[in-house]
Scaffold this active site. Structure first.
Site, PDB file in Angstrom:
ATOM      1  N   GLU A 102     -99.784  61.250  48.019  1.00 53.32           N
ATOM      2  CA  GLU A 102     -98.703  62.242  47.990  1.00 53.32           C
ATOM      3  C   GLU A 102     -97.372  61.510  47.896  1.00 53.32           C
ATOM      4  OE1 GLU A 102     -98.940  64.351  51.625  1.00 53.32           O
ATOM      5  OE2 GLU A 102    -100.916  65.129  51.222  1.00 53.32           O
TER       6      GLU A 102
ATOM      7  N   GLY B  46    -105.121  66.642  57.949  1.00 57.49           N
ATOM      8  CA  GLY B  46    -104.711  65.457  58.694  1.00 57.49           C
ATOM      9  C   GLY B  46    -104.563  65.699  60.186  1.00 57.49           C
ATOM     10  N   GLN B  47    -103.512  66.415  60.552  1.00 59.58           N
ATOM     11  CA  GLN B  47    -103.130  66.571  61.963  1.00 59.58           C
ATOM     12  C   GLN B  47    -104.290  66.956  62.879  1.00 59.58           C
ATOM     13  OE1 GLN B  47    -100.069  66.305  63.605  1.00 59.58           O
ATOM     14  NE2 GLN B  47    -100.820  67.161  65.514  1.00 59.58           N
TER      15      GLN B  47
ATOM     16  N   ASN C 293    -106.495  63.122  55.674  1.00 59.97           N
ATOM     17  CA  ASN C 293    -105.168  62.515  55.646  1.00 59.97           C
ATOM     18  C   ASN C 293    -105.016  61.593  56.867  1.00 59.97           C
ATOM     19  OD1 ASN C 293    -102.379  62.114  56.215  1.00 59.97           O
ATOM     20  ND2 ASN C 293    -101.871  63.731  54.765  1.00 59.97           N
TER      21      ASN C 293
ATOM     22  N   ASP D 103    -102.401  59.543  57.552  1.00 63.06           N
ATOM     23  CA  ASP D 103    -101.011  59.131  57.835  1.00 63.06           C
ATOM     24  C   ASP D 103    -100.740  58.927  59.320  1.00 63.06           C
ATOM     25  OD1 ASP D 103    -100.448  59.398  55.172  1.00 63.06           O
ATOM     26  OD2 ASP D 103     -99.372  61.301  55.375  1.00 63.06           O
ATOM     27  N   HIS D 104    -101.332  59.811  60.156  1.00 62.56           N
ATOM     28  CA  HIS D 104    -100.980  59.774  61.584  1.00 62.56           C
ATOM     29  C   HIS D 104    -101.470  58.509  62.288  1.00 62.56           C
ATOM     30  CE1 HIS D 104     -98.947  63.483  61.564  1.00 62.56           C
ATOM     31  NE2 HIS D 104     -99.999  64.203  61.276  1.00 62.56           N
TER      32      HIS D 104
ATOM     33  N   ARG E 178     -95.024  51.532  67.600  1.00 65.98           N
ATOM     34  CA  ARG E 178     -94.870  50.275  68.335  1.00 65.98           C
ATOM     35  C   ARG E 178     -94.544  49.100  67.416  1.00 65.98           C
ATOM     36  NH1 ARG E 178     -96.760  49.801  73.678  1.00 65.98           N
ATOM     37  NH2 ARG E 178     -96.226  47.617  73.450  1.00 65.98           N
TER      38      ARG E 178
ATOM     39  N   ARG F 273     -93.851  58.222  52.152  1.00 68.04           N
ATOM     40  CA  ARG F 273     -92.574  58.918  52.305  1.00 68.04           C
ATOM     41  C   ARG F 273     -91.420  58.000  51.957  1.00 68.04           C
ATOM     42  NH1 ARG F 273     -92.528  63.879  55.304  1.00 68.04           N
ATOM     43  NH2 ARG F 273     -90.286  63.592  55.244  1.00 68.04           N
TER      44      ARG F 273
ATOM     45  N   ARG G 279     -91.832  56.368  57.194  1.00 67.00           N
ATOM     46  CA  ARG G 279     -92.017  56.542  58.643  1.00 67.00           C
ATOM     47  C   ARG G 279     -93.455  56.283  59.087  1.00 67.00           C
ATOM     48  NH1 ARG G 279     -91.364  63.052  59.257  1.00 67.00           N
ATOM     49  NH2 ARG G 279     -89.365  62.615  58.300  1.00 67.00           N
ATOM     50  N   HIS G 280     -94.405  56.338  58.150  1.00 66.87           N
ATOM     51  CA  HIS G 280     -95.782  55.986  58.525  1.00 66.87           C
ATOM     52  C   HIS G 280     -96.408  55.032  57.509  1.00 66.87           C
ATOM     53  CE1 HIS G 280     -96.385  59.558  56.072  1.00 66.87           C
ATOM     54  NE2 HIS G 280     -96.079  60.391  57.041  1.00 66.87           N
TER      55      HIS G 280
ATOM     56  N   HIS H 278     -99.477  59.746  52.324  1.00 69.88           N
ATOM     57  CA  HIS H 278     -98.162  60.147  51.814  1.00 69.88           C
ATOM     58  C   HIS H 278     -97.211  58.962  51.952  1.00 69.88           C
ATOM     59  CE1 HIS H 278     -94.721  63.385  52.133  1.00 69.88           C
ATOM     60  NE2 HIS H 278     -94.452  62.461  51.232  1.00 69.88           N
TER      61      HIS H 278
ATOM     62  N   GLU I 172    -102.181  72.139  44.733  1.00 72.05           N
ATOM     63  CA  GLU I 172    -102.620  72.225  46.126  1.00 72.05           C
ATOM     64  C   GLU I 172    -101.820  73.368  46.745  1.00 72.05           C
ATOM     65  OE1 GLU I 172    -102.870  68.634  48.460  1.00 72.05           O
ATOM     66  OE2 GLU I 172    -102.668  69.761  50.331  1.00 72.05           O
TER      67      GLU I 172
ATOM     68  N   THR J  93     -92.557  67.407  59.149  1.00 74.11           N
ATOM     69  CA  THR J  93     -93.643  67.298  58.177  1.00 74.11           C
ATOM     70  C   THR J  93     -93.216  68.086  56.944  1.00 74.11           C
ATOM     71  OG1 THR J  93     -96.008  67.677  57.791  1.00 74.11           O
ATOM     72  CG2 THR J  93     -94.869  69.298  59.143  1.00 74.11           C
ATOM     73  N   THR J  94     -94.043  68.051  55.880  1.00 71.53           N
ATOM     74  CA  THR J  94     -93.675  68.742  54.650  1.00 71.53           C
ATOM     75  C   THR J  94     -93.481  70.230  54.922  1.00 71.53           C
ATOM     76  OG1 THR J  94     -95.157  67.179  53.573  1.00 71.53           O
ATOM     77  CG2 THR J  94     -94.311  68.976  52.226  1.00 71.53           C
TER      78      THR J  94
ATOM     79  N   HIS K 287    -102.432  71.917  54.606  1.00 66.60           N
ATOM     80  CA  HIS K 287    -101.333  71.983  55.570  1.00 66.60           C
ATOM     81  C   HIS K 287    -101.664  72.951  56.699  1.00 66.60           C
ATOM     82  CE1 HIS K 287     -97.402  71.379  57.290  1.00 66.60           C
ATOM     83  NE2 HIS K 287     -97.290  70.366  56.455  1.00 66.60           N
ATOM     84  N   GLY K 288    -101.777  72.383  57.891  1.00 63.58           N
ATOM     85  CA  GLY K 288    -102.026  73.204  59.081  1.00 63.58           C
ATOM     86  C   GLY K 288    -103.464  73.678  59.215  1.00 63.58           C
TER      87      GLY K 288
HETATM   88  N1  PXP Z   1    -101.461  68.354  52.049  1.00 64.52           N
HETATM   89  C1  PXP Z   1    -100.174  67.989  51.881  1.00 64.52           C
HETATM   90  C2  PXP Z   1     -99.592  68.052  50.509  1.00 64.52           C
HETATM   91  C3  PXP Z   1     -99.400  67.506  52.968  1.00 64.52           C
HETATM   92  O1  PXP Z   1     -98.121  67.144  52.779  1.00 64.52           O
HETATM   93  C4  PXP Z   1    -100.011  67.414  54.232  1.00 64.52           C
HETATM   94  C5  PXP Z   1     -99.231  66.878  55.385  1.00 64.52           C
HETATM   95  O2  PXP Z   1     -98.979  65.525  55.215  1.00 64.52           O
HETATM   96  C6  PXP Z   1    -101.361  67.794  54.348  1.00 64.52           C
HETATM   97  C7  PXP Z   1    -102.048  68.283  53.245  1.00 64.52           C
HETATM   98  C8  PXP Z   1    -102.092  67.720  55.667  1.00 64.52           C
HETATM   99  O3  PXP Z   1    -101.519  68.639  56.542  1.00 64.52           O
HETATM  100  P1  PXP Z   1    -101.952  68.617  58.065  1.00 64.52           P
HETATM  101  O4  PXP Z   1    -101.580  67.294  58.627  1.00 64.52           O
HETATM  102  O5  PXP Z   1    -101.178  69.756  58.651  1.00 64.52           O
HETATM  103  O6  PXP Z   1    -103.437  68.841  58.100  1.00 64.52           O
END
Ligand code: PXP
Length: 260
Positions: free
Chosen positions: A69, A235-236, A6, A8-9, A17, A44, A48-49, A42, A150, A99-100, A213-214
Protein backbone atom coordinates in the site's frame (compact mmCIF):
# COMPACT_ATOMS: atom_id res chain seq x y z
CA UNK A 1 -11.41 -16.09 0.14
CA UNK A 2 -7.86 -14.80 -0.18
CA UNK A 3 -6.57 -13.62 3.20
CA UNK A 4 -4.11 -10.74 3.18
CA UNK A 5 -2.49 -10.30 6.59
CA UNK A 6 -1.31 -6.76 7.28
CA UNK A 7 1.82 -6.92 9.46
CA UNK A 8 2.46 -3.16 9.79
CA UNK A 9 1.69 -3.24 13.52
CA UNK A 10 4.62 -5.53 14.20
CA UNK A 11 6.81 -2.74 12.85
CA UNK A 12 4.85 -0.21 14.98
CA UNK A 13 6.01 -2.08 18.07
CA UNK A 14 9.59 -2.27 16.83
CA UNK A 15 9.68 1.44 15.96
CA UNK A 16 8.24 2.36 19.37
CA UNK A 17 11.60 1.34 20.87
CA UNK A 18 13.73 1.91 17.75
CA UNK A 19 15.29 -1.52 18.09
CA UNK A 20 15.33 -4.65 15.90
CA UNK A 21 12.71 -6.53 17.90
CA UNK A 22 10.13 -7.85 17.03
CA UNK A 23 11.54 -8.94 13.70
CA UNK A 24 9.15 -8.20 10.83
CA UNK A 25 10.46 -11.21 8.92
CA UNK A 26 9.39 -13.50 11.78
CA UNK A 27 5.90 -12.06 11.36
CA UNK A 28 6.05 -12.75 7.63
CA UNK A 29 7.07 -16.40 8.14
CA UNK A 30 4.54 -17.10 10.91
CA UNK A 31 1.66 -15.46 9.02
CA UNK A 32 2.47 -17.44 5.86
CA UNK A 33 2.91 -20.73 7.73
CA UNK A 34 -0.53 -20.34 9.31
CA UNK A 35 -2.74 -19.42 6.40
CA UNK A 36 -1.96 -15.96 5.03
CA UNK A 37 -2.38 -16.02 1.24
CA UNK A 38 -0.84 -12.59 0.94
CA UNK A 39 1.17 -10.15 3.02
CA UNK A 40 0.04 -6.55 3.06
CA UNK A 41 2.27 -3.68 4.16
CA UNK A 42 2.01 0.09 3.91
CA UNK A 43 5.08 2.20 3.21
CA UNK A 44 3.87 5.46 4.74
CA UNK A 45 5.42 8.81 3.84
CA UNK A 46 6.29 9.38 7.53
CA UNK A 47 7.81 5.84 7.83
CA UNK A 48 6.07 5.41 11.16
CA UNK A 49 6.18 1.62 10.86
CA UNK A 50 7.38 -0.11 7.68
CA UNK A 51 10.80 1.13 6.48
CA UNK A 52 12.23 0.97 2.96
CA UNK A 53 14.51 -1.92 3.95
CA UNK A 54 11.47 -3.87 5.27
CA UNK A 55 9.80 -3.57 1.87
CA UNK A 56 12.88 -4.97 0.14
CA UNK A 57 13.34 -7.80 2.65
CA UNK A 58 9.68 -8.79 2.71
CA UNK A 59 9.44 -8.90 -1.07
CA UNK A 60 12.69 -10.88 -1.23
CA UNK A 61 11.68 -13.47 1.40
CA UNK A 62 7.92 -13.79 1.00
CA UNK A 63 6.63 -17.01 -0.53
CA UNK A 64 3.19 -15.41 -1.01
CA UNK A 65 2.35 -12.25 -2.98
CA UNK A 66 3.12 -8.93 -1.33
CA UNK A 67 0.50 -6.20 -1.58
CA UNK A 68 2.25 -2.88 -1.02
CA UNK A 69 0.00 0.00 0.00
CA UNK A 70 1.22 3.48 -0.79
CA UNK A 71 0.08 7.03 -1.35
CA UNK A 72 0.20 8.82 -4.69
CA UNK A 73 3.22 10.85 -3.57
CA UNK A 74 5.74 10.69 -6.44
CA UNK A 75 8.80 9.87 -4.30
CA UNK A 76 6.94 6.96 -2.73
CA UNK A 77 5.68 5.77 -6.12
CA UNK A 78 9.24 5.68 -7.45
CA UNK A 79 10.33 3.51 -4.51
CA UNK A 80 7.36 1.20 -5.05
CA UNK A 81 8.12 0.92 -8.78
CA UNK A 82 11.74 0.01 -7.97
CA UNK A 83 10.89 -2.62 -5.35
CA UNK A 84 8.35 -4.31 -7.64
CA UNK A 85 5.73 -5.79 -5.28
CA UNK A 86 3.16 -8.23 -6.65
CA UNK A 87 0.59 -5.47 -6.47
CA UNK A 88 0.39 -1.86 -5.34
CA UNK A 89 -2.69 -0.53 -3.57
CA UNK A 90 -3.09 3.23 -3.74
CA UNK A 91 -4.45 4.73 -0.54
CA UNK A 92 -5.06 8.29 0.66
CA UNK A 93 -2.62 9.47 3.28
CA UNK A 94 -2.63 12.32 5.75
CA UNK A 95 0.30 12.91 8.10
CA UNK A 96 -1.83 13.46 11.22
CA UNK A 97 -4.16 10.47 10.81
CA UNK A 98 -3.93 7.46 13.15
CA UNK A 99 -4.78 5.11 10.29
CA UNK A 100 -6.09 5.43 6.73
CA UNK A 101 -9.29 7.48 6.89
CA UNK A 102 -11.71 6.98 4.02
CA UNK A 103 -11.00 5.86 0.49
CA UNK A 104 -8.91 7.51 -2.18
CA UNK A 105 -10.69 10.44 -3.83
CA UNK A 106 -10.52 9.30 -7.44
CA UNK A 107 -12.38 12.38 -8.62
CA UNK A 108 -10.50 15.36 -7.19
CA UNK A 109 -7.16 13.53 -7.45
CA UNK A 110 -8.00 12.06 -10.85
CA UNK A 111 -4.86 13.20 -12.68
CA UNK A 112 -2.48 12.14 -9.89
CA UNK A 113 -4.14 8.73 -9.67
CA UNK A 114 -3.95 8.28 -13.43
CA UNK A 115 -0.26 9.19 -13.37
CA UNK A 116 0.39 6.77 -10.48
CA UNK A 117 -1.35 3.89 -12.28
CA UNK A 118 0.59 4.55 -15.49
CA UNK A 119 3.91 4.75 -13.64
CA UNK A 120 3.25 1.46 -11.83
CA UNK A 121 2.03 -0.22 -15.01
CA UNK A 122 5.27 0.82 -16.72
CA UNK A 123 6.99 -1.37 -14.10
CA UNK A 124 4.45 -4.15 -14.70
CA UNK A 125 2.86 -3.75 -11.27
CA UNK A 126 -0.92 -4.34 -11.14
CA UNK A 127 -2.80 -1.63 -9.26
CA UNK A 128 -5.65 -1.73 -6.79
CA UNK A 129 -7.43 1.43 -5.60
CA UNK A 130 -8.63 1.65 -1.99
CA UNK A 131 -11.95 3.43 -2.47
CA UNK A 132 -15.23 4.07 -0.71
CA UNK A 133 -17.98 1.77 -1.94
CA UNK A 134 -20.15 3.49 -4.58
CA UNK A 135 -21.05 2.76 -8.18
CA UNK A 136 -19.43 6.05 -9.23
CA UNK A 137 -16.07 5.14 -7.70
CA UNK A 138 -16.17 1.68 -9.29
CA UNK A 139 -16.78 3.23 -12.72
CA UNK A 140 -14.04 5.80 -12.21
CA UNK A 141 -11.55 3.20 -10.96
CA UNK A 142 -12.13 1.14 -14.08
CA UNK A 143 -11.82 4.20 -16.33
CA UNK A 144 -8.52 5.15 -14.68
CA UNK A 145 -7.08 1.74 -15.57
CA UNK A 146 -6.95 -0.09 -12.22
CA UNK A 147 -7.10 -3.89 -12.24
CA UNK A 148 -8.67 -4.06 -8.82
CA UNK A 149 -10.49 -2.13 -6.12
CA UNK A 150 -10.30 -2.59 -2.37
CA UNK A 151 -13.58 -1.48 -0.83
CA UNK A 152 -13.10 0.60 2.29
CA UNK A 153 -15.05 -1.14 5.05
CA UNK A 154 -14.29 1.41 7.78
CA UNK A 155 -17.81 2.86 7.95
CA UNK A 156 -19.33 -0.61 8.13
CA UNK A 157 -16.84 -1.66 10.83
CA UNK A 158 -17.45 1.47 12.92
CA UNK A 159 -21.22 1.06 12.74
CA UNK A 160 -20.93 -2.65 13.55
CA UNK A 161 -18.78 -1.93 16.62
CA UNK A 162 -21.02 0.91 17.84
CA UNK A 163 -24.02 -1.42 17.62
CA UNK A 164 -22.48 -4.69 18.82
CA UNK A 165 -19.68 -3.87 21.26
CA UNK A 166 -18.93 -1.64 24.25
CA UNK A 167 -17.23 0.94 22.01
CA UNK A 168 -19.90 3.66 22.66
CA UNK A 169 -19.02 3.49 26.40
CA UNK A 170 -15.32 4.04 25.88
CA UNK A 171 -13.29 7.12 25.09
CA UNK A 172 -12.89 5.77 21.54
CA UNK A 173 -16.62 5.97 20.85
CA UNK A 174 -17.21 7.15 17.26
CA UNK A 175 -18.87 10.50 17.92
CA UNK A 176 -20.74 10.74 14.62
CA UNK A 177 -22.35 7.34 15.33
CA UNK A 178 -23.60 8.07 18.84
CA UNK A 179 -27.13 7.40 17.66
CA UNK A 180 -30.19 5.42 18.77
CA UNK A 181 -29.78 1.68 18.12
CA UNK A 182 -32.53 1.56 15.45
CA UNK A 183 -30.71 4.33 13.55
CA UNK A 184 -27.36 2.52 13.86
CA UNK A 185 -29.02 -0.64 12.64
CA UNK A 186 -30.46 1.11 9.56
CA UNK A 187 -27.13 2.73 8.77
CA UNK A 188 -25.28 -0.56 9.19
CA UNK A 189 -27.65 -2.20 6.73
CA UNK A 190 -27.14 0.69 4.28
CA UNK A 191 -23.36 0.46 4.59
CA UNK A 192 -23.46 -3.26 3.86
CA UNK A 193 -25.75 -2.68 0.90
CA UNK A 194 -23.30 -0.09 -0.50
CA UNK A 195 -20.44 -2.61 -0.20
CA UNK A 196 -22.52 -5.34 -1.83
CA UNK A 197 -23.82 -3.23 -4.71
CA UNK A 198 -20.33 -1.84 -5.37
CA UNK A 199 -18.77 -5.31 -5.31
CA UNK A 200 -21.34 -6.66 -7.76
CA UNK A 201 -20.88 -3.69 -10.08
CA UNK A 202 -17.08 -3.73 -9.91
CA UNK A 203 -17.06 -7.44 -10.71
CA UNK A 204 -19.45 -6.92 -13.63
CA UNK A 205 -17.11 -4.36 -15.25
CA UNK A 206 -14.07 -6.60 -14.86
CA UNK A 207 -12.47 -5.34 -11.65
CA UNK A 208 -11.20 -7.76 -9.05
CA UNK A 209 -12.71 -6.89 -5.66
CA UNK A 210 -11.03 -6.85 -2.25
CA UNK A 211 -12.23 -5.32 1.01
CA UNK A 212 -10.52 -4.09 4.14
CA UNK A 213 -10.25 -1.82 7.13
CA UNK A 214 -11.67 -2.54 10.56
CA UNK A 215 -12.51 -6.15 9.75
CA UNK A 216 -12.30 -8.48 12.73
CA UNK A 217 -13.34 -11.86 14.17
CA UNK A 218 -16.88 -10.55 14.88
CA UNK A 219 -17.78 -8.77 11.64
CA UNK A 220 -15.89 -10.68 8.94
CA UNK A 221 -18.81 -13.08 8.34
CA UNK A 222 -20.69 -10.23 6.63
CA UNK A 223 -17.94 -9.96 4.00
CA UNK A 224 -17.99 -13.73 3.49
CA UNK A 225 -21.59 -13.47 2.23
CA UNK A 226 -20.57 -11.28 -0.72
CA UNK A 227 -19.37 -13.66 -3.42
CA UNK A 228 -17.81 -10.94 -5.58
CA UNK A 229 -15.30 -10.09 -2.84
CA UNK A 230 -12.31 -12.36 -3.36
CA UNK A 231 -9.79 -10.90 -0.92
CA UNK A 232 -9.73 -9.38 2.57
CA UNK A 233 -6.84 -7.39 4.03
CA UNK A 234 -6.83 -7.51 7.81
CA UNK A 235 -4.29 -6.11 10.26
CA UNK A 236 -5.32 -4.57 13.58
CA UNK A 237 -7.61 -7.34 14.82
CA UNK A 238 -5.15 -10.13 13.98
CA UNK A 239 -2.17 -8.42 15.60
CA UNK A 240 -4.33 -7.42 18.61
CA UNK A 241 -5.36 -11.05 19.14
CA UNK A 242 -1.79 -12.23 18.67
CA UNK A 243 -0.71 -10.31 21.78
CA UNK A 244 -2.63 -12.88 23.81
CA UNK A 245 -2.74 -15.99 21.65
CA UNK A 246 0.38 -15.66 19.50
CA UNK A 247 0.43 -14.72 15.82
CA UNK A 248 0.15 -18.31 14.59
CA UNK A 249 -3.16 -18.88 16.44
CA UNK A 250 -4.51 -15.46 15.50
CA UNK A 251 -3.89 -16.02 11.79
CA UNK A 252 -5.20 -19.60 11.96
CA UNK A 253 -8.43 -18.44 13.58
CA UNK A 254 -9.01 -15.73 10.97
CA UNK A 255 -8.19 -18.28 8.26
CA UNK A 256 -10.87 -20.59 9.62
CA UNK A 257 -13.46 -17.78 9.39
CA UNK A 258 -12.53 -16.88 5.81
CA UNK A 259 -12.64 -20.26 4.10
CA UNK A 260 -15.23 -20.56 1.34
N1 PXP B 1 -6.54 -2.20 3.72
C1 PXP B 1 -6.02 -0.96 3.63
C2 PXP B 1 -5.96 -0.31 2.29
C3 PXP B 1 -5.48 -0.31 4.77
O1 PXP B 1 -4.97 0.92 4.67
C4 PXP B 1 -5.51 -0.99 6.01
C5 PXP B 1 -4.93 -0.34 7.21
O2 PXP B 1 -3.55 -0.24 7.10
C6 PXP B 1 -6.05 -2.29 6.04
C7 PXP B 1 -6.58 -2.86 4.88
C8 PXP B 1 -6.11 -3.09 7.32
O3 PXP B 1 -6.99 -2.45 8.19
P1 PXP B 1 -7.07 -2.96 9.69
O4 PXP B 1 -5.74 -2.78 10.31
O5 PXP B 1 -8.13 -2.09 10.28
O6 PXP B 1 -7.47 -4.41 9.64
Amino acid sequence: MRLGVNIDHVAVLREARRVNDPDILDALYVACANGADQITIHLREDRRHIQDIDVKNIILHSKVPVNLECSINRDILNIVADTAPHRATLVPEKRQEVTTEGGLDVFTSEEEVRYAIELLHDSIIPVSLFVDPSIKTMEKSKELGAEMVELHTGTFANLFAMLNSNLPHTKHSVKEYELPRYELSDRLEASLEAIKVSAVHAHSIGLEVAAGHGLNYHNVHEMMKIQEIVELNIGQSIIAKSVFSGLAEAVKEMRSLTIR
